[in-house]
Scaffold this active site. Structure first.
Site, short mmCIF file in Angstrom:
data_model
loop_
_atom_site.label_atom_id
_atom_site.label_comp_id
_atom_site.label_asym_id
_atom_site.label_seq_id
_atom_site.Cartn_x
_atom_site.Cartn_y
_atom_site.Cartn_z
N LYS A 61 0.87 -1.19 0.00
CA LYS A 61 0.00 0.00 0.00
C LYS A 61 0.89 1.22 0.00
O LYS A 61 1.80 1.35 0.83
CB LYS A 61 -0.88 0.01 1.26
CG LYS A 61 -1.83 1.18 1.34
CD LYS A 61 -3.13 0.89 0.60
CE LYS A 61 -3.99 2.11 0.37
NZ LYS A 61 -3.62 2.91 -0.82
N LYS A 85 4.92 2.64 8.48
CA LYS A 85 3.74 3.45 8.83
C LYS A 85 2.50 2.57 8.98
O LYS A 85 1.77 2.67 9.95
CB LYS A 85 3.52 4.47 7.71
CG LYS A 85 2.50 5.53 7.99
CD LYS A 85 2.31 6.44 6.78
CE LYS A 85 3.64 7.02 6.27
NZ LYS A 85 3.45 7.91 5.14
N LYS A 97 5.27 1.72 -2.95
CA LYS A 97 5.24 3.09 -3.46
C LYS A 97 5.49 3.04 -4.96
O LYS A 97 6.08 2.09 -5.47
CB LYS A 97 6.33 3.94 -2.79
CG LYS A 97 6.07 5.42 -2.84
CD LYS A 97 5.12 5.87 -1.74
CE LYS A 97 4.82 7.36 -1.84
NZ LYS A 97 4.05 7.84 -0.70
N THR A 181 -4.65 13.25 5.72
CA THR A 181 -3.25 13.34 6.17
C THR A 181 -3.12 14.52 7.13
O THR A 181 -2.50 14.42 8.20
CB THR A 181 -2.32 13.55 4.96
OG1 THR A 181 -2.51 12.45 4.08
CG2 THR A 181 -0.87 13.64 5.37
N ASN A 212 -1.31 19.81 -0.87
CA ASN A 212 -2.40 19.08 -0.24
C ASN A 212 -2.22 19.02 1.28
O ASN A 212 -3.06 19.51 2.05
CB ASN A 212 -2.47 17.68 -0.86
CG ASN A 212 -3.62 16.86 -0.33
OD1 ASN A 212 -4.19 17.17 0.72
ND2 ASN A 212 -3.98 15.81 -1.03
N SER A 340 -7.33 5.82 3.56
CA SER A 340 -7.28 4.91 2.41
C SER A 340 -7.78 3.53 2.81
O SER A 340 -8.47 2.85 2.05
CB SER A 340 -5.85 4.78 1.88
OG SER A 340 -5.56 5.79 0.97
#
Ligand code: NAD
Length: 409
Positions: A61, A85, A97, A181, A212, A340
């Site tokens: 992820k 994380k 990633k 986030t 963002n 997510s």
């Protein structure tokens, strides 16, 4: 310096404390899969990657970054941080990633769409709801996720919305994702200030990066009455010691694509912003922003890493010795991937959760993770908060590897 070299140093710091074996360190430094493709769009070629660091806890992820500095080293590093994380906040995911080496600012929308679709054509065999689930990152957004989902479903000839998160709401996106986030970062910062007994109304803040993550946390902090004195983006920064009117700065940024030129405040460089005498410095741009070259000049007492990897391992040591506390990326910016996860769960079960329920879930998850990290940090003063967070995450990953029979010890 290569970013993954920093990770090795961070690992060295915790390996003694955790008594990690050579086999365990070797496993943590090895990526499960490193895939590269060259995207050929309208005669132009773009290097692209999708990398899974570890998938012992679940499917890979992690986001997809579009940036001219994207490299294999960077994507490997970002995927490593995603493993930690996800483990730290208790998600059933490994870390992955992706990235495309591109300057999206100079590219028209139709070409950007074609590049995004080509990315999926290149990697579709290796992504999917139970394999590896992408999401947005720097210079990618919900619209791009929508194009990618569409391309993937055309190739697979079936619906599979959970193969990607951060999608538009119309395609199964989550009500929280666009600012999760920042919301997560805000929750962590408030918990932290509470722990150290600092009155939020007396805290002044500088924010590097007004995209963002940076813009949304600025908006939330401003709404809660925090004093934000400086913000910056890739073109430079602005400073007003009396406090910036963030809503006006946001409008200016939308119209001018930069905060520079905003009427009134003093213009400063990004370097100056980092070195301002503020209580809290929020890093929300890119990695390697505080290094051994400028760490000594940092005056902020507390640093919140909304960006991934903005403080190098050497700088971390310098800041620790100075008494500046860094709230690490794998904790501070985990709200995005938590949202997510809720999006993925909704897509897989066909359910839709209200915003109130999602916010409550996010709060609970972030607060639980914060207290785990802070307790370990308080118990072992020789650790900084990053090491404490790494230790909790690494224990979970290694326990999963052991349970799978992949480790001897
Ligand atoms: P973004 O593209 O929306 O914004 C990045 C911002 O940083 C832009 O305003 C850009 O101008 C600015 N910037 C670039 N270089 C800079 C520099 N040298 N100095 C100052 N500003 C600079 O990206 P984002 O999604 O906000 O991501 C920012 C960071 O947060 C990244 O490290 C990303 O990996 C991390 N992050 C983002 C999310 C998310 O959900 N968006 C989740 C977790 C982590």
């Amino acid at each position: 310096m290569a970013v993954f070299e920093n990770i090795k140093k961070d690992l060295e710091k915790v390996s003694g404390f955790m008594d990690l074996s050579k086999e365990e360190i070797g496993l943590l430094l090895k990526h499960k899969s490193v895939r590269k493709a060259v995207l050929d769009v309208n005669g132009r070629k773009y290097d692209a990657w999708r990398i899974i660091h570890n998938n012992s806890l679940g499917p890979g992820k992690g986001g997809i970054r579009y940036h001219p500095n994207v490299s294999e080293d960077e994507v490997k590093s970002l995927s490593f941080w995603m493993s930690l994380k996800n483990a730290l906040i208790g998600l059933p995911y490994g870390g992955a990633k992706g990235g495309v080496q591109i300057n999206p600012k100079g590219i028209g929308k139709s070409e950007l769409e074609e590049i995004s679709r080509e990315y999926v054509r290149a990697f579709h065999e290796h992504i999917g709801e139970l394999k590896d689930i992408p999401a947005p990152d720097v210079y990618t957004n919900a619209e791009i996720m929508g194009w990618m989902l569409d391309e993937y479903e055309k190739i697979k000839q079936r619906h599979e919305p959970a193969m990607i998160t951060g999608k538009p709401l119309e395609l199964g996106g989550c009500l929280l994702r666009h600012d999760a986030t920042s919301k997560g970062g805000l929750i962590i910062l408030k918990q932290f200030l509470d722990k150290i007994g600092k009155d939020p109304q007396k805290v002044n803040i500088a924010i590097q990066g007004f995209g963002n993550a940076g813009m949304n946390i600025a908006h939330m902090l401003h709404e809660e009455g925090f004093n934000i004195t400086a913000v910056s983006d890739s073109k430079g920064g602005i400073l007003d010691n009396e406090g910036l009117d963030i809503e006006k700065v946001k409008l200016f940024k939308k119209e001018n694509r930069t905060v520079v030129g905003f009427n009134g405040p003093k213009e400063i460089t990004n370097r100056e912003l980092l070195e301002l005498d503020v209580n809290v410095l929020i890093l929300a741009a890119l990695e390697n922003q505080i290094t051994k070259e400028n760490a000594d000049n940092i005056k902020a007492g507390y640093i919140l890493e909304l960006a991934n990897g903005p403080v190098t391992a050497e700088a971390d040591n310098i800041l620790y010795k100075k008494g500046a506390l860094v709230i690490p990326d794998i904790l501070a910016n985990a709200g995005g991937v938590a949202a997510s996860y809720y999006e993925w769960c909704q897509n897989r079960t066909g359910s839709i959760l209200s915003k109130e329920v999602l916010v409550k879930k996010l709060e609970d998850r972030m607060i639980t993770a914060f207290h785990k990290v802070y307790e370990l940090f308080e118990e072992h003063k020789e650790l900084n908060m990053r090491s404490a967070a790494y230790i909790i995450a690494i224990k979970r990953i290694l326990a999963a590897e052991k349970a799978r029979g992949n480790l001897n010890g």
